[in-house]
Every structure is written in structure tokens, then in C-alpha cells.
Design a protein around this motif. Structure first.
Motif, PDB file in Angstrom:
ATOM      1  N   ILE A   1       2.031   7.451 -58.532  1.00 16.49           N
ATOM      2  CA  ILE A   1       2.757   6.426 -59.286  1.00 16.49           C
ATOM      3  C   ILE A   1       3.685   5.639 -58.367  1.00 16.49           C
ATOM      4  O   ILE A   1       3.753   4.406 -58.444  1.00 16.49           O
ATOM      5  CB  ILE A   1       3.528   7.079 -60.458  1.00 16.49           C
ATOM      6  CG1 ILE A   1       2.525   7.573 -61.510  1.00 16.49           C
ATOM      7  CG2 ILE A   1       4.536   6.104 -61.068  1.00 16.49           C
ATOM      8  CD1 ILE A   1       3.108   8.540 -62.531  1.00 16.49           C
ATOM      9  N   GLU A   2       4.395   6.344 -57.497  1.00 13.19           N
ATOM     10  CA  GLU A   2       5.266   5.660 -56.534  1.00 13.19           C
ATOM     11  C   GLU A   2       4.487   4.603 -55.757  1.00 13.19           C
ATOM     12  O   GLU A   2       4.917   3.456 -55.641  1.00 13.19           O
ATOM     13  CB  GLU A   2       5.873   6.671 -55.555  1.00 13.19           C
ATOM     14  CG  GLU A   2       6.634   6.024 -54.418  1.00 13.19           C
ATOM     15  CD  GLU A   2       6.948   6.967 -53.268  1.00 13.19           C
ATOM     16  OE1 GLU A   2       7.584   6.505 -52.302  1.00 13.19           O
ATOM     17  OE2 GLU A   2       6.562   8.158 -53.308  1.00 13.19           O
TER      18      GLU A   2
ATOM     19  N   PHE B   1      -4.313  10.283 -53.215  1.00 16.16           N
ATOM     20  CA  PHE B   1      -3.658  11.000 -54.318  1.00 16.16           C
ATOM     21  C   PHE B   1      -4.581  11.099 -55.525  1.00 16.16           C
ATOM     22  O   PHE B   1      -4.655  12.150 -56.173  1.00 16.16           O
ATOM     23  CB  PHE B   1      -2.339  10.334 -54.702  1.00 16.16           C
ATOM     24  CG  PHE B   1      -1.277  10.433 -53.623  1.00 16.16           C
ATOM     25  CD1 PHE B   1      -0.989  11.640 -53.019  1.00 16.16           C
ATOM     26  CD2 PHE B   1      -0.576   9.312 -53.233  1.00 16.16           C
ATOM     27  CE1 PHE B   1      -0.014  11.727 -52.028  1.00 16.16           C
ATOM     28  CE2 PHE B   1       0.397   9.388 -52.253  1.00 16.16           C
ATOM     29  CZ  PHE B   1       0.690  10.605 -51.645  1.00 16.16           C
ATOM     30  N   GLN B   2      -5.294  10.025 -55.835  1.00 19.18           N
ATOM     31  CA  GLN B   2      -6.232  10.063 -56.966  1.00 19.18           C
ATOM     32  C   GLN B   2      -7.298  11.132 -56.736  1.00 19.18           C
ATOM     33  O   GLN B   2      -7.596  11.931 -57.631  1.00 19.18           O
ATOM     34  CB  GLN B   2      -6.908   8.698 -57.151  1.00 19.18           C
ATOM     35  CG  GLN B   2      -6.000   7.641 -57.717  1.00 19.18           C
ATOM     36  CD  GLN B   2      -6.605   6.255 -57.636  1.00 19.18           C
ATOM     37  OE1 GLN B   2      -7.346   5.931 -56.704  1.00 19.18           O
ATOM     38  NE2 GLN B   2      -6.280   5.419 -58.615  1.00 19.18           N
ATOM     39  N   GLN B   3      -7.875  11.146 -55.541  1.00 17.36           N
ATOM     40  CA  GLN B   3      -8.930  12.114 -55.245  1.00 17.36           C
ATOM     41  C   GLN B   3      -8.421  13.548 -55.306  1.00 17.36           C
ATOM     42  O   GLN B   3      -9.101  14.440 -55.820  1.00 17.36           O
ATOM     43  CB  GLN B   3      -9.549  11.818 -53.879  1.00 17.36           C
ATOM     44  CG  GLN B   3     -10.366  10.554 -53.869  1.00 17.36           C
ATOM     45  CD  GLN B   3     -10.886  10.186 -52.487  1.00 17.36           C
ATOM     46  OE1 GLN B   3     -10.409  10.675 -51.469  1.00 17.36           O
ATOM     47  NE2 GLN B   3     -11.871   9.301 -52.455  1.00 17.36           N
TER      48      GLN B   3
ATOM     49  N   TYR C   1       6.064   9.620 -64.401  1.00 19.40           N
ATOM     50  CA  TYR C   1       6.194   8.169 -64.216  1.00 19.40           C
ATOM     51  C   TYR C   1       7.640   7.811 -63.858  1.00 19.40           C
ATOM     52  O   TYR C   1       7.878   7.032 -62.922  1.00 19.40           O
ATOM     53  CB  TYR C   1       5.745   7.397 -65.461  1.00 19.40           C
ATOM     54  CG  TYR C   1       5.886   5.902 -65.250  1.00 19.40           C
ATOM     55  CD1 TYR C   1       4.924   5.192 -64.541  1.00 19.40           C
ATOM     56  CD2 TYR C   1       7.013   5.234 -65.702  1.00 19.40           C
ATOM     57  CE1 TYR C   1       5.075   3.831 -64.299  1.00 19.40           C
ATOM     58  CE2 TYR C   1       7.178   3.872 -65.467  1.00 19.40           C
ATOM     59  CZ  TYR C   1       6.205   3.177 -64.766  1.00 19.40           C
ATOM     60  OH  TYR C   1       6.367   1.834 -64.509  1.00 19.40           O
ATOM     61  N   GLN C   2       8.592   8.386 -64.572  1.00 17.39           N
ATOM     62  CA  GLN C   2      10.002   8.079 -64.298  1.00 17.39           C
ATOM     63  C   GLN C   2      10.413   8.549 -62.901  1.00 17.39           C
ATOM     64  O   GLN C   2      11.150   7.854 -62.189  1.00 17.39           O
ATOM     65  CB  GLN C   2      10.914   8.682 -65.371  1.00 17.39           C
ATOM     66  CG  GLN C   2      10.717   8.072 -66.753  1.00 17.39           C
ATOM     67  CD  GLN C   2      10.833   6.551 -66.771  1.00 17.39           C
ATOM     68  OE1 GLN C   2      11.709   5.964 -66.137  1.00 17.39           O
ATOM     69  NE2 GLN C   2       9.926   5.906 -67.493  1.00 17.39           N
TER      70      GLN C   2
ATOM     71  N   LEU D   1      -2.641   6.981 -68.201  1.00 18.31           N
ATOM     72  CA  LEU D   1      -2.962   7.966 -67.172  1.00 18.31           C
ATOM     73  C   LEU D   1      -4.417   7.870 -66.728  1.00 18.31           C
ATOM     74  O   LEU D   1      -4.708   7.922 -65.529  1.00 18.31           O
ATOM     75  CB  LEU D   1      -2.660   9.381 -67.683  1.00 18.31           C
ATOM     76  CG  LEU D   1      -2.962  10.523 -66.716  1.00 18.31           C
ATOM     77  CD1 LEU D   1      -2.177  10.379 -65.418  1.00 18.31           C
ATOM     78  CD2 LEU D   1      -2.673  11.865 -67.384  1.00 18.31           C
ATOM     79  N   GLU D   2      -5.338   7.709 -67.669  1.00 19.51           N
ATOM     80  CA  GLU D   2      -6.762   7.636 -67.323  1.00 19.51           C
ATOM     81  C   GLU D   2      -7.024   6.496 -66.341  1.00 19.51           C
ATOM     82  O   GLU D   2      -7.812   6.634 -65.413  1.00 19.51           O
ATOM     83  CB  GLU D   2      -7.625   7.448 -68.573  1.00 19.51           C
ATOM     84  CG  GLU D   2      -7.531   8.585 -69.572  1.00 19.51           C
ATOM     85  CD  GLU D   2      -6.241   8.581 -70.390  1.00 19.51           C
ATOM     86  OE1 GLU D   2      -5.631   7.501 -70.601  1.00 19.51           O
ATOM     87  OE2 GLU D   2      -5.819   9.674 -70.792  1.00 19.51           O
ATOM     88  N   GLN D   3      -6.359   5.380 -66.542  1.00 19.19           N
ATOM     89  CA  GLN D   3      -6.546   4.226 -65.662  1.00 19.19           C
ATOM     90  C   GLN D   3      -5.910   4.479 -64.297  1.00 19.19           C
ATOM     91  O   GLN D   3      -6.479   4.135 -63.265  1.00 19.19           O
ATOM     92  CB  GLN D   3      -5.945   2.984 -66.307  1.00 19.19           C
ATOM     93  CG  GLN D   3      -6.357   1.691 -65.624  1.00 19.19           C
ATOM     94  CD  GLN D   3      -5.949   0.469 -66.434  1.00 19.19           C
ATOM     95  OE1 GLN D   3      -5.198   0.557 -67.396  1.00 19.19           O
ATOM     96  NE2 GLN D   3      -6.460  -0.675 -66.034  1.00 19.19           N
ATOM     97  N   ILE D   4      -4.744   5.087 -64.299  1.00 19.79           N
ATOM     98  CA  ILE D   4      -4.048   5.399 -63.037  1.00 19.79           C
ATOM     99  C   ILE D   4      -4.893   6.339 -62.174  1.00 19.79           C
ATOM    100  O   ILE D   4      -4.879   6.229 -60.950  1.00 19.79           O
ATOM    101  CB  ILE D   4      -2.651   5.979 -63.353  1.00 19.79           C
ATOM    102  CG1 ILE D   4      -1.725   4.834 -63.761  1.00 19.79           C
ATOM    103  CG2 ILE D   4      -2.088   6.760 -62.182  1.00 19.79           C
ATOM    104  CD1 ILE D   4      -0.363   5.256 -64.225  1.00 19.79           C
ATOM    105  N   LEU D   5      -5.653   7.204 -62.813  1.00 18.40           N
ATOM    106  CA  LEU D   5      -6.495   8.142 -62.072  1.00 18.40           C
ATOM    107  C   LEU D   5      -7.862   7.558 -61.698  1.00 18.40           C
ATOM    108  O   LEU D   5      -8.606   8.195 -60.953  1.00 18.40           O
ATOM    109  CB  LEU D   5      -6.697   9.432 -62.878  1.00 18.40           C
ATOM    110  CG  LEU D   5      -5.428  10.249 -63.143  1.00 18.40           C
ATOM    111  CD1 LEU D   5      -5.772  11.460 -64.004  1.00 18.40           C
ATOM    112  CD2 LEU D   5      -4.761  10.661 -61.847  1.00 18.40           C
TER     113      LEU D   5
END
Length: 153
Positions: A64-65, A91-93, A117-118, A143-147
Motif C-alpha cells: 500500500i505504501e 509485494f503482490q507476488q 491501509y492506514q 483489496l482484490e484490485q490491490i493484489l
């Protein structure tokens, strides 16, 4: 006799953790369940779950950062975009590998997402020296999109 054996195992746990692990593995391999140090073994098994949870939370916070600094730190974007995108993908992987190995962590990650997230938002602010208000209070994506390895903000 049993009390002395249990005390010796506990002492070994406290004095030489590595040896305790090796001895415990031997006992498990030999199916010697009567001489296992059950209290410490249970504690260690539970700790495995805690470590996995902390690891996946930490990875999500860092993800997220980096997504936030990629999107909002315009003055550094041209110079650092490639590095940030590589970090994001890494990070995603790593998160996806953890979820593949332990699918039940998916529910845990969903519940921790707002808090992560915060924390990621605060790190992005510190990293970039931009005001915390620069970064939206609500997540920039589900979250699904972020991953999703094919998505960038």
C-alpha cells in the motif's frame, strides 16, 4: 519420573531452543508422543500462525505504501517509477504466494485491510515527506484490485 521429564524438556526449551526443536522433531518422527513437551509445542505451533499473519500484514502495508507513493509523489515519479513498480510487483507476488500456501489467511487479510491501509498511508507520508492529507483516508482500490499484478493506480 514424568514430572522430571517435563521439567527437563521445559528447561531445554528455555536454555537451548534449537536443541529443543531438534529433539522435538526426533520425538515426532519416532511417534514418541508421551515424552513431548506439549505446552511449548502447542505454543510454537500457534506462533507459526501468528508469524504468517504478521508477515502478510507487513507485506500488505509495504504494498500500500508503494502504491500510494507511486500515485501521489509526483516530484519523484519519473525518477523512481520503475523501482516502485518492481517493489509493488514483488509485494503482490509474495502476498499471493502466502495466500496460495494458506488460503485461510485471505479472510484474515480482508479484515486487516482497513488497518493496513492506514499504516501504509502513514508510511507513504513519512517516506515522501508529503502531508498525510495528500493520501486518501479511504483505500484507493479494493483489496482484490490491490493484489492484482496487472493493476497500478
Amino acid at each position: 519420573m514424568v514430572a522430571q521429564l517435563t521439567e527437563n524438556q521445559t528447561n531445554l526449551y528455555d536454555t537451548d531452543y534449537n536443541l529443543w526443536v531438534l529433539e522435538t522433531v526426533k520425538k515426532l518422527e519416532n511417534r514418541d508422543v508421551d515424552s513431548l513437551d506439549w505446552d511449548n509445542l502447542i505454543e510454537e505451533v500457534l506462533d507459526l500462525s501468528k508469524r504468517d499473519k504478521k508477515k502478510i500484514e507487513s507485506l500488505l502495508i509495504k504494498l500500500i505504501e508503494h502504491l500510494l507513493i507511486l500515485q501521489y509523489w509526483q516530484s519523484e515519479r519519473d525518477r523512481n517509477k520503475g523501482h516502485w513498480e518492481r517493489e509493488i510487483l514483488s509485494f503482490q507476488q509474495q502476498i499471493l504466494r502466502e495466500l496460495e500456501d494458506s488460503p485461510s489467511l485471505n479472510n484474515y487479510l480482508n479484515t486487516k485491510f482497513p488497518d493496513c491501509y492506514q499504516k501504509g498511508r502513514k508510511l507513504a507520508s513519512k517516506h515522501s515527506q508529503l502531508s498525510l492529507n495528500t493520501f486518501p483516508e479511504k483505500p484507493i482500490a479494493p483489496l482484490e484490485q490491490i493484489l492484482d499484478e496487472n493493476w497500478l493506480p
